[in-house]
Scaffold this active site. Structure first.
Site, PDB file in Angstrom:
ATOM      1  N   HIS A  29       3.426  -2.691   6.928  1.00 37.76           N
ATOM      2  CA  HIS A  29       2.292  -1.835   6.590  1.00 37.76           C
ATOM      3  C   HIS A  29       2.140  -0.693   7.598  1.00 37.76           C
ATOM      4  O   HIS A  29       2.906  -0.593   8.560  1.00 37.76           O
ATOM      5  CB  HIS A  29       0.995  -2.668   6.591  1.00 37.76           C
ATOM      6  CG  HIS A  29       0.836  -3.556   5.413  1.00 37.76           C
ATOM      7  ND1 HIS A  29       0.077  -3.217   4.313  1.00 37.76           N
ATOM      8  CD2 HIS A  29       1.349  -4.781   5.148  1.00 37.76           C
ATOM      9  CE1 HIS A  29       0.123  -4.194   3.423  1.00 37.76           C
ATOM     10  NE2 HIS A  29       0.891  -5.158   3.907  1.00 37.76           N
ATOM     11  N   HIS A  45       0.873  -1.177   0.000  1.00 40.21           N
ATOM     12  CA  HIS A  45       0.000   0.000   0.000  1.00 40.21           C
ATOM     13  C   HIS A  45       0.910   1.227   0.000  1.00 40.21           C
ATOM     14  O   HIS A  45       1.544   1.542   1.008  1.00 40.21           O
ATOM     15  CB  HIS A  45      -0.905  -0.016   1.227  1.00 40.21           C
ATOM     16  CG  HIS A  45      -1.819  -1.194   1.266  1.00 40.21           C
ATOM     17  ND1 HIS A  45      -2.280  -1.759   2.444  1.00 40.21           N
ATOM     18  CD2 HIS A  45      -2.363  -1.936   0.253  1.00 40.21           C
ATOM     19  CE1 HIS A  45      -3.059  -2.780   2.157  1.00 40.21           C
ATOM     20  NE2 HIS A  45      -3.132  -2.908   0.836  1.00 40.21           N
ATOM     21  N   GLU A  58       1.475   4.027   2.705  1.00 42.06           N
ATOM     22  CA  GLU A  58       1.995   3.611   4.011  1.00 42.06           C
ATOM     23  C   GLU A  58       3.516   3.754   3.983  1.00 42.06           C
ATOM     24  O   GLU A  58       4.266   2.777   4.044  1.00 42.06           O
ATOM     25  CB  GLU A  58       1.518   2.202   4.322  1.00 42.06           C
ATOM     26  CG  GLU A  58      -0.007   2.144   4.447  1.00 42.06           C
ATOM     27  CD  GLU A  58      -0.592   0.750   4.445  1.00 42.06           C
ATOM     28  OE1 GLU A  58       0.172  -0.235   4.548  1.00 42.06           O
ATOM     29  OE2 GLU A  58      -1.832   0.630   4.335  1.00 42.06           O
ATOM     30  N   GLU A  80       2.296  -3.831  11.495  1.00 42.06           N
ATOM     31  CA  GLU A  80       1.584  -2.565  11.313  1.00 42.06           C
ATOM     32  C   GLU A  80       2.222  -1.468  12.161  1.00 42.06           C
ATOM     33  O   GLU A  80       2.455  -1.650  13.355  1.00 42.06           O
ATOM     34  CB  GLU A  80       0.117  -2.720  11.711  1.00 42.06           C
ATOM     35  CG  GLU A  80      -0.672  -3.722  10.876  1.00 42.06           C
ATOM     36  CD  GLU A  80      -1.123  -3.166   9.537  1.00 42.06           C
ATOM     37  OE1 GLU A  80      -0.872  -1.964   9.274  1.00 42.06           O
ATOM     38  OE2 GLU A  80      -1.740  -3.927   8.768  1.00 42.06           O
TER      39      GLU A  80
END
Length: 374
Positions: A260, A167, A170, A336
């Site tokens: 991410h 992504h 990010e 994350e």
């Protein structure tokens, strides 16, 4: 000097509604170039020096992840090197940035950007160490290079894979990878040397070059969410996954990390593979050993807040870490990082930023070594 808003640069993204006066600037989030996703913003303001500036993002409440604006502060920079947080409020519909710029030119962004030029410079610098090679895997949809950094001897027994920025918005993911590479390529780092005695690392710093340059949050130049393409990637719409998946099939995989950023949760955490059918007790023990080692290595990493295993549904194997965990029966995790701040160790001036991400990337060597020793 009149007020001007611009976004025609690397990763720039915004739509101007009104910008005649510094105190009444109205903007809209711009959608990803080929998808109905709106979240990332990055723009330049000129002409508001020493003026109380009010920037309203009118459609923030309609963003793909509107909860991301709760307790969020935008980042700003005069030189695109030093970034800081600015006062930001969200009423559920409109997000408003309040700032009095000290100079005629200032940039605002969703998170500290990681430029394409910095990406290319990173590739050049790591290869010059003599400890790494930079390989070309193929072309993206827009024809950009998709590069793989190989650190260590490909004949090593263990194969570690790290990918980042599926992504593209990010950006904290590539900041982390830069920190990991810096530590890994430091000949004075004993953890790095121990890792390279056991393993070769395959690292893709940027899985989505096109989306990065286009200013997309989640998709590539064909509108594909790469982290939903791992079962059936194609050269036409998701070549980035196609080429990386093919290379993993060549090398095998003993540890997989997909980096991410999470819009809503102000914490660092991992999502594991325990929901997978056939996930064994041995896999659980090895996954837990990695997590426990990460907790010990960095106070920024925690286990209290994160995703429930029930978050994942029937298309779970389309996600990178789940696909790899299922097919290679190895520790396979999604890491994350926050867009906001780490609520456990907040920094009111910069929040979570590139430097914190790099430090976390350095600390990640310890759990990698732990996993290799199992």
């Amino acid at each position: 000097m009149s007020i001007k808003i611009s976004q025609n640069f690397d990763a720039g993204a915004i739509e101007v509604v009104r910008a005649e006066h510094a105190a009444e600037i109205s903007l809209n989030l711009r959608k990803d170039s080929h998808a109905d996703i709106a979240q990332w913003f990055y723009f330049r303001l000129q002409g508001a020096r020493d003026q109380a500036t009010v920037i309203s993002i009118l459609n923030a409440g309609e963003a793909t992840y509107a909860k991301g604006w709760e307790n969020y502060s935008a980042v700003a920079s005069y030189d695109r090197e030093t970034w800081f947080r600015v006062d930001t409020e969200f009423d559920g519909k409109v997000m408003t940035i309040h700032h009095e710029p000290e100079f005629d030119s200032v940039y605002y962004a969703y998170f500290e950007p990681y430029s394409w030029e910095r990406h290319l410079s990173l590739l050049g610098s790591v290869e010059q160490t003599g400890l790494a090679r930079v390989l070309d895997l193929g072309n993206t949809v827009d024809g950009r290079d998709l590069n793989l950094v190989v650190v260590g001897n490909p004949e090593a027994e263990k194969k570690v894979w790290i990918i980042a920025r599926q992504h593209p918005g990010e950006t904290m993911a590539e900041w982390l990878v830069e920190g990991t590479l810096n530590a890994l390529l430091d000949p004075a780092n004993p953890i790095a040397r121990s890792i390279l005695d056991k393993a070769v690392l395959y690292i893709v710093p940027n899985m989505n070059p096109d989306g990065s340059v286009r200013g997309n949050l989640r998709t590539n130049a064909a509108g594909a969410n790469l982290n939903r393409e791992w079962m059936t990637p194609s050269i036409e719409t998701s070549p980035e996954v196609y080429y990386v998946k093919k290379k993993i099939e060549e090398t095998g995989c003993d540890l997989f990390l997909d980096i991410h950023g999470d819009e809503a949760l102000p914490y660092v955490f991992v999502a594991g593979s325990e929901m997978l059918q056939g996930f064994s007790e041995t896999q659980m023990k090895e996954q837990q050993a990695f997590v426990d080692s990460f907790v010990a290595a960095s106070p920024d990493f925690q286990t209290k807040f994160g995703y429930e295993a029930s978050k994942y549904n029937d298309d779970v194997l389309t996600l990178a870490s789940k696909y790899v965990g299922h097919h290679y029966k190895c520790v396979s995790l999604t890491l994350e990082l926050p867009f906001k701040d780490n609520a456990n160790l907040p920094d009111l001036e910069v929040g979570w930023d590139g430097a914190r991400s790099m430090k976390l990337g350095e600390a990640m060597l310890q759990p990698i070594l732990t996993a290799l020793n199992k």
